[in-house]
Every structure is written in C-alpha cells, then in structure tokens.
Design an enzyme around this catalytic site. Sequence first.
Site, PDB file in Angstrom:
ATOM      1  N   GLY A  16      37.324  37.595  34.765  1.00  0.00           N
ATOM      2  CA  GLY A  16      36.485  36.413  34.953  1.00  0.00           C
ATOM      3  C   GLY A  16      37.096  35.255  35.718  1.00  0.00           C
ATOM      4  O   GLY A  16      36.612  34.124  35.621  1.00  0.00           O
ATOM      5  N   SER A  17      38.120  35.515  36.537  1.00  0.00           N
ATOM      6  CA  SER A  17      38.702  34.379  37.270  1.00  0.00           C
ATOM      7  C   SER A  17      37.722  33.830  38.311  1.00  0.00           C
ATOM      8  O   SER A  17      37.678  32.617  38.546  1.00  0.00           O
ATOM      9  CB  SER A  17      40.035  34.764  37.916  1.00  0.00           C
ATOM     10  OG  SER A  17      39.857  35.698  38.934  1.00  0.00           O
ATOM     11  N   ASN A  18      36.916  34.710  38.912  1.00  0.00           N
ATOM     12  CA  ASN A  18      35.911  34.211  39.868  1.00  0.00           C
ATOM     13  C   ASN A  18      34.811  33.432  39.148  1.00  0.00           C
ATOM     14  O   ASN A  18      34.325  32.422  39.664  1.00  0.00           O
ATOM     15  CB  ASN A  18      35.321  35.366  40.681  1.00  0.00           C
ATOM     16  CG  ASN A  18      36.252  35.780  41.797  1.00  0.00           C
ATOM     17  OD1 ASN A  18      36.379  35.096  42.799  1.00  0.00           O
ATOM     18  ND2 ASN A  18      36.959  36.889  41.598  1.00  0.00           N
ATOM     19  N   MET A  94      30.973  45.549  36.583  1.00  0.00           N
ATOM     20  CA  MET A  94      31.355  46.945  36.821  1.00  0.00           C
ATOM     21  C   MET A  94      30.194  47.923  36.665  1.00  0.00           C
ATOM     22  O   MET A  94      30.363  49.030  36.170  1.00  0.00           O
ATOM     23  CB  MET A  94      32.526  47.331  35.900  1.00  0.00           C
ATOM     24  CG  MET A  94      33.778  46.491  36.137  1.00  0.00           C
ATOM     25  SD  MET A  94      34.246  46.390  37.881  1.00  0.00           S
ATOM     26  CE  MET A  94      34.970  48.013  38.090  1.00  0.00           C
ATOM     27  N   ARG A  95      29.018  47.492  37.102  1.00  0.00           N
ATOM     28  CA  ARG A  95      27.867  48.395  37.084  1.00  0.00           C
ATOM     29  C   ARG A  95      27.140  48.324  38.410  1.00  0.00           C
ATOM     30  O   ARG A  95      27.092  47.259  39.026  1.00  0.00           O
ATOM     31  CB  ARG A  95      26.889  48.027  35.978  1.00  0.00           C
ATOM     32  CG  ARG A  95      27.516  48.138  34.632  1.00  0.00           C
ATOM     33  CD  ARG A  95      26.554  48.362  33.526  1.00  0.00           C
ATOM     34  NE  ARG A  95      27.332  48.667  32.349  1.00  0.00           N
ATOM     35  CZ  ARG A  95      27.641  49.892  31.955  1.00  0.00           C
ATOM     36  NH1 ARG A  95      27.189  50.937  32.614  1.00  0.00           N
ATOM     37  NH2 ARG A  95      28.381  50.084  30.897  1.00  0.00           N
ATOM     38  N   ASN A 111      27.730  39.410  46.155  1.00  0.00           N
ATOM     39  CA  ASN A 111      28.879  40.094  45.562  1.00  0.00           C
ATOM     40  C   ASN A 111      30.135  39.650  46.288  1.00  0.00           C
ATOM     41  O   ASN A 111      30.080  39.294  47.470  1.00  0.00           O
ATOM     42  CB  ASN A 111      28.718  41.612  45.695  1.00  0.00           C
ATOM     43  CG  ASN A 111      29.855  42.371  45.038  1.00  0.00           C
ATOM     44  OD1 ASN A 111      30.310  42.021  43.948  1.00  0.00           O
ATOM     45  ND2 ASN A 111      30.362  43.402  45.705  1.00  0.00           N
ATOM     46  N   HIS A 113      33.972  41.038  47.266  1.00  0.00           N
ATOM     47  CA  HIS A 113      34.752  42.285  47.331  1.00  0.00           C
ATOM     48  C   HIS A 113      36.118  41.980  47.957  1.00  0.00           C
ATOM     49  O   HIS A 113      36.187  41.301  48.982  1.00  0.00           O
ATOM     50  CB  HIS A 113      33.998  43.329  48.162  1.00  0.00           C
ATOM     51  CG  HIS A 113      34.698  44.650  48.167  1.00  0.00           C
ATOM     52  ND1 HIS A 113      34.646  45.516  47.096  1.00  0.00           N
ATOM     53  CD2 HIS A 113      35.508  45.230  49.093  1.00  0.00           C
ATOM     54  CE1 HIS A 113      35.386  46.581  47.372  1.00  0.00           C
ATOM     55  NE2 HIS A 113      35.917  46.428  48.567  1.00  0.00           N
TER      56      HIS A 113
HETATM   57  C1  GRF Z   1      37.646  40.533  42.157  1.00  0.00           C
HETATM   58  O1  GRF Z   1      38.777  40.975  42.844  1.00  0.00           O
HETATM   59  C2  GRF Z   1      36.409  40.809  42.943  1.00  0.00           C
HETATM   60  O2  GRF Z   1      36.613  40.785  44.322  1.00  0.00           O
HETATM   61  C3  GRF Z   1      36.030  42.192  42.496  1.00  0.00           C
HETATM   62  O3  GRF Z   1      36.362  42.242  41.127  1.00  0.00           O
HETATM   63  C4  GRF Z   1      37.426  41.322  40.872  1.00  0.00           C
HETATM   64  C5  GRF Z   1      36.986  40.462  39.727  1.00  0.00           C
HETATM   65  O4  GRF Z   1      38.047  39.626  39.302  1.00  0.00           O
HETATM   66  N1  GRF Z   1      34.653  42.480  42.757  1.00  0.00           N
HETATM   67  P1  GRF Z   1      37.778  38.513  38.216  1.00  0.00           P
HETATM   68  O5  GRF Z   1      37.213  39.219  36.984  1.00  0.00           O
HETATM   69  O6  GRF Z   1      36.792  37.543  38.772  1.00  0.00           O
HETATM   70  O7  GRF Z   1      39.112  37.889  37.935  1.00  0.00           O
END
Ligand code: GRF
Length: 204
Positions: A16-18, A94-95, A111, A113
């Site tokens: 969940g860092s994003n 993750m789905r 999204n 990536h």
């Molecule tokens: C990130 O690297 C994003 O690009 C990918 O999944 C990861 C999620 O990281 N889709 P976080 O859970 O947001 O730390």
Amino acid sequence: MSKTGVNLAVFASGFGSNFSAIVKAVKQNKIKAKSVILVCDKPGALVIKRAQKAKIRVILIRREDFTSRADFEEAIIQRLRNYKINLIALAGFMRILSASFVKLYRNRIMNIHPSLLPDFKGACAIKDAFNHQAASTGVTVHFVDEEVDSGPIILQQEVAITKKDTLVSLEKKIHSVEHKLYPEAIRLFISGKLRLKDGRVCRS
Ligand code: GRF
C-alpha cells in the site's frame, strides 16, 4: 469532469505505499478528490492499516466469499455505486478485472506498473528488467483496457539501472518515482487535462 467532482476508489491488495502516496496528495490538496475509499480483497493486508490510520473508509471484499468472479465484481460495483465512485486507481491490486467491469468504467480505471510498458509486463517487472540487464526501466501509469498491463498510457518515467544497482536499490528507485507519478496522473485526470484521441492520451 469538474474539479471537485471526483470520488476516488483505490484498489489495493498488499503493502500500500502507492495508496499512501495518493492519500497524502489528497490531504495536501494536490489531488482535488471529493472523497477517497480503499477497496481491498485481502483481510490481512498492510494497506488496510494504512487506510485506518489515515481515516479512509475500507471496503473489504474477499473473492473467496463469492462463487464466481462475476458475483465478486458485482459486489464491488454495488459499493462503488453507493459511494458514487467515478475514478478507480489500481495500486497493487492482485486481481484481473473482467472485460465487462473494464467496459463499465472505461477510461476511468488507472493502473500503475513498474516498467516502461509495453516492456516487462507481468507481476515481476522490476526483477525481470534487472535480470535482463536492461540499461533502464521505469514506471507507467495507464488507463486499463481488457488486456493485462495494457491501455492508453498517461505518464511514463524512465529509471536508469546502473552497474551499482542491486534489485533492492532498483526497487527503491522505482517506488519513489511511482509515488510522484501516480498522484500526478490522478491530478491531471481530475483537472480535466487528459483527452483520449485515437486510443492515445493527449494532454491539453
Ligand atoms: C507497485 O510496484 C505497482 O507498480 C505495482 O504493484 C506495486 C504495489 O506496491 N502494480 P504498493 O503496494 O503500492 O507498495
């Protein structure tokens, strides 16, 4: 889209860092979203704790509680409707969403990536670029279409892979770029600066 008209749902399954970077940008008013919710499919995910700490509403919907993906997605859609969600940001969710879900929210699902798409698609993009000994990789924020890691690209930023880099240092560099790029892409969407022309994103 009016500046104040976006209700944002961040979908995440893990660390969940994003999610936190997006919430921080909302709290700092860099992203002018009317409301934010978290949709999570994993009860023990750290992202839930992050949301609780930030006082963001958590919608926990487990795939295991439904007999089909269609029913699982229908449950999500009902909640999105309840909260009048009009922008979805996938952040480590993750789905894979079905074609009918994507159609319902066409050009309203983003999204992130960790590569310069279309290079290094898939769940191990950072490791794949590193093992491939690529000179650089990067980060892509894109609208989601029916394919995996595909759809009109909103923003991309290159990240160099130096001789000194380890997989860990590369992951760190990529994540710090992600935490700036995703809020910026959402900010552009909300400010109405993104246009789609011939399947490509243009900025006005
Ligand atoms: C990130 O690297 C994003 O690009 C990918 O999944 C990861 C999620 O990281 N889709 P976080 O859970 O947001 O730390």
